[in-house]
Design an enzyme around this catalytic site. Structure first.
Site, PDB file in Angstrom:
ATOM      1  N   ARG A  69       1.217  -1.501  -0.408  1.00 35.89           N
ATOM      2  CA  ARG A  69       0.149   0.013  -0.170  1.00 35.89           C
ATOM      3  C   ARG A  69       0.889   1.298   0.126  1.00 35.89           C
ATOM      4  NH1 ARG A  69      -2.469   1.013   4.191  1.00 35.89           N
ATOM      5  NH2 ARG A  69      -1.265  -0.671   6.048  1.00 35.89           N
ATOM      6  N   TYR A 198      -1.237  -3.578  -7.132  1.00 34.28           N
ATOM      7  CA  TYR A 198      -0.440  -4.629  -5.925  1.00 34.28           C
ATOM      8  C   TYR A 198      -2.322  -4.679  -5.005  1.00 34.28           C
ATOM      9  CZ  TYR A 198       0.028  -5.491  -1.094  1.00 34.28           C
ATOM     10  OH  TYR A 198      -0.161  -6.096  -0.044  1.00 34.28           O
ATOM     11  N   LYS A 207      -9.873  -2.342   1.962  1.00 32.12           N
ATOM     12  CA  LYS A 207      -9.290  -0.941   2.525  1.00 32.12           C
ATOM     13  C   LYS A 207      -9.609   0.379   2.216  1.00 32.12           C
ATOM     14  CE  LYS A 207      -6.201  -2.922   4.803  1.00 32.12           C
ATOM     15  NZ  LYS A 207      -6.334  -3.533   6.826  1.00 32.12           N
ATOM     16  N   HIS A 227     -10.816  -1.204  11.963  1.00 32.97           N
ATOM     17  CA  HIS A 227     -10.062  -2.178  11.862  1.00 32.97           C
ATOM     18  C   HIS A 227      -9.745  -3.602  12.538  1.00 32.97           C
ATOM     19  CE1 HIS A 227      -5.541  -2.719  10.138  1.00 32.97           C
ATOM     20  NE2 HIS A 227      -6.124  -3.451   9.284  1.00 32.97           N
ATOM     21  N   SER A 249      -1.514  -2.491  11.447  1.00 34.55           N
ATOM     22  CA  SER A 249      -0.863  -3.824  10.605  1.00 34.55           C
ATOM     23  C   SER A 249       0.312  -4.402  11.197  1.00 34.55           C
ATOM     24  CB  SER A 249      -0.377  -3.046   8.934  1.00 34.55           C
ATOM     25  OG  SER A 249      -2.229  -1.987   8.583  1.00 34.55           O
ATOM     26  N   CYS A 251       0.494  -6.085  14.086  1.00 38.26           N
ATOM     27  CA  CYS A 251       0.142  -6.994  15.076  1.00 38.26           C
ATOM     28  C   CYS A 251       0.090  -7.843  15.433  1.00 38.26           C
ATOM     29  CB  CYS A 251      -0.492  -5.665  15.676  1.00 38.26           C
ATOM     30  SG  CYS A 251       0.830  -3.987  16.099  1.00 38.26           S
ATOM     31  N   ASP A 278      -9.522  -8.551   9.767  1.00 45.46           N
ATOM     32  CA  ASP A 278      -9.354  -7.356   9.380  1.00 45.46           C
ATOM     33  C   ASP A 278     -10.111  -6.518   9.623  1.00 45.46           C
ATOM     34  OD1 ASP A 278      -7.133  -5.705   8.537  1.00 45.46           O
ATOM     35  OD2 ASP A 278      -7.820  -5.686   6.121  1.00 45.46           O
ATOM     36  N   ARG A 372       1.988 -12.011  -0.308  1.00 51.35           N
ATOM     37  CA  ARG A 372       0.835 -12.051   0.446  1.00 51.35           C
ATOM     38  C   ARG A 372       0.093 -13.522  -0.518  1.00 51.35           C
ATOM     39  NH1 ARG A 372      -2.159  -7.970   3.523  1.00 51.35           N
ATOM     40  NH2 ARG A 372      -0.417  -6.645   3.997  1.00 51.35           N
TER      41      ARG A 372
END
Ligand code: OXD
Ligand code: MN
Length: 588
Positions: A69, A198, A207, A227, A249, A251, A278, A372
């Site tokens: 991103r 991407y 997102k 989120h 992100s 964690c 997510d 990913r």
């Protein structure tokens, strides 16, 4: 496929702008998708993997300059800069459209335009919303098929009247990093993404729609887009309690969402069910409680570090019908590999860039750190039976968390909802040695929404307070966790992973009013004896250590919070300032 005049008019307008050679409406049929997979294999856009070991799986490589991103190229285009707020990049909508159209104009020439109707949330759910994405990438079509409910069924249910759908235009153009823009127009329900291929920049349902546009919609329509993962904890008596959790992100949201309880809990009859890893959309139900759906239909997870120990459920989810992006291609058996999968890297392989790679000899990483997997939710062994429930699941607790070496205790509970909004607003994570730059630098990431809030965060916090008022005594309890406290040598103290169940157990018991806690300046902290340590080599003294609330460390936070809040000027809600003042007074 639809008679909806608003959809037809926009598709026509975009067709005139983009001048594709062909137009294909994605109906979602197996036949159509199989044909697209075959075409993408033929062109080299995707590579078919070993059908016996990884049935229905494919590998894709993005351009080397297009692997993540791009927050600095992500814009919220609202009539005024103040509406986007100090934490977003802003562009004037008219100027943004002009710039984007001049980049994109005619760029579908010689190509096919795919029209993807998709639903975020179970089709027809009152909590779901519809989007149409236009793209010139088969990779996008195939990923959207995994990540959303898509195809003809979406339009059949949506009908011919409504204008409540999100427009998404994606064009690969030249994958030029200098002309890459991800722009959101919340007032127009529109997203435009150019010069990227991407996932996070081009799977516009994720997102872009489900967080940035939806957070704005939620503000206007009295619901919330967050989120957050959603998980259910089933107790031995069969009762299931649902928890949402927001972490920045990287964690461990996916790991927590698919947690496998320690053996003692399993033997006693506890189970953990994954609803989402997510994003959650939350709305007050008729019973007054807060109900959540996961708007997605798959997992777009980070591959490196995923293994049978860290997350067996995620790994199992990737064993069929999955698209891998930027991982290692093992040429010996036509499978995939990434750092942290196992200790046995392939020697006859291609790295994420497609260059020959020998995992035993190379000192370079084989998979990109942000490589990913796109895996269907239905593959997840612990998927909740409520995954497709149109009404969602009722939420008992909301958990915030970040990566803090010292300051935040393992877990604490806010005094009430409003105090919980304060706890979420001061969320922060420290950079680790693994990332470039200084170690231990605090990055504020309120509610883990910093890169994803589609409007002014001052208004966003006020919206949280308003929701709390609506929910009243039915509001979920709010907690904060920190799995990352370190000892003097810098080692993590708490074992984490499945053992986080012990903390979830305390959280649920607090929600049920079944356990006492100690009041501190920051909230309620457990008595060490109330966290179940059966079956692990961990002492109550160690626990007391990571439950400690240090006055000095929390005082040291005050400047940072002040500075951060200061950026919002008079958009900072009075209720938040009051919470901050009360916190300072309690610290003494
Ligand atoms: C994600 C992220 O990809 O938060 O989910 O970056
Ligand atoms: Mn995320």
């Amino acid at each position: 496929m639809t008679k909806n005049p608003t959809i037809l008019a926009w598709v026509k307008e975009m067709t005139e702008l983009m001048t594709p050679d062909n137009i294909v409406w994605i109906d979602g049929s197996k036949q159509q998708l199989d044909a697209l997979r075959a075409e993408a294999c033929q062109s080299g856009e995707i590579i078919k993997l070993n059908e016996e070991k990884l049935p229905g799986c494919y590998l894709h490589r993005t351009a080397e300059n297009d692997v993540a991103r791009v927050e600095d190229r992500t814009f919220i285009c609202t009539p005024t800069k103040e509406m986007a707020g100090p934490t977003n990049n802003w562009k004037d909508p008219a100027e943004a459209y002009e710039m984007l159209y001049s980049i994109a104009r005619g760029r579908y020439a010689g190509r096919t335009m795919y029209v993807i109707p998709y639903s975020m949330g179970p089709i027809g759910s009152p909590l779901a919303k519809v989007g149409i994405e236009l793209t010139d990438s088969i990779y996008v079509v195939l990923n959207m098929e995994i990540m959303t409910r898509m195809g003809k069924a979406v339009l059949d249910t949506f009908g011919d009247e409504s204008n409540d759908w999100v427009r998404g235009l994606h064009a690969k153009c030249d994958i030029d990093g200098e002309k890459r823009y991800i722009c959101h127009f919340p007032q127009d329900n529109t997203i435009i993404s150019v010069n990227s291929g991407y996932g996070g920049n081009v799977l516009l349902g994720k997102k872009c729609f489900a967080l940035r546009i939806a957070s704005y919609q939620g503000w206007k329509e009295e619901w919330m887009a967050e989120h957050m993962l959603i998980l259910g904890i089933e107790k031995p008596d069969g009762d299931v309690k649902y928890v949402c959790a927001a972490f920045p992100s990287a964690c461990g949201k996916t790991n927590l969402a698919m947690l496998i309880p320690p053996e003692g809990y399993q033997n006693a009859g506890y189970k953990v069910w994954c609803v989402g890893d997510d994003i959650s959309w939350l709305r007050q139900g008729e019973d007054g409680r807060l109900w959540a759906i996961n708007p997605e239909n798959g997992f777009f997870g980070v591959a490196p570090g995923t293994n049978v120990k860290s997350n067996p459920n995620a790994l199992a989810s990737t064993m069929s019908d999955t698209i891998f992006t930027n991982v290692v291609h093992n040429l010996d058996d036509n499978t995939v590999w990434w750092e942290g999968l196992d200790k046995n890297p392939p020697t006859n392989a291609l790295d994420w860039k497609g260059n020959p790679w020998n995992g035993k000899e190379s000192d370079q990483k084989g998979a990109h750190p942000n490589s990913r997997f796109t895996a269907p939710a239905r593959n997840c062994p612990c998927l909740s039976s409520k995954f497709d429930a149109t009404e969602g699941v009722p939420i008992s607790a909301i958990v915030f968390g970040g990566r803090r070496a010292k300051t935040a205790p393992l877990v604490y509970q806010s005094f009430d909802w409003n105090n919980g909004v304060f706890v979420g607003s001061i969320m922060a994570s420290e950079t680790t040695a693994a990332a470039a730059g200084a170690v231990g630098v605090v990055r504020r990431d309120p509610m883990a929404m910093l890169p994803f809030c589609g409007y002014n965060m001052g208004d966003y916090w006020q919206h949280w307070f308003n929701m709390g008022e609506k929910l009243g005594d039915k509001a979920p309890k709010i907690f904060n966790v920190n799995w990352f406290r370190t000892d003097d040598e810098g080692h993590f103290v708490w074992p984490g992973f499945g053992d986080n169940m012990r903390v979830l157990d305390w959280i649920i018991r607090r929600c049920e009013g079944a356990v006492e806690a100690n009041e501190t300046a920051i909230g309620y902290v457990p008595n060490p004896a109330d966290i179940n340590l059966d079956g692990i080599d961990f002492t109550e003294a160690q626990l007391a250590d990571i439950l400690d609330v240090s006055k000095d460390l929390w005082e040291a936070e005050i400047d940072g919070i002040n500075q951060f809040y200061g950026r919002f000027g008079d958009k900072l809600p009075a209720a938040l300032k009051a919470q901050f003042d009360a916190f300072k007074a309690k610290l003494g």
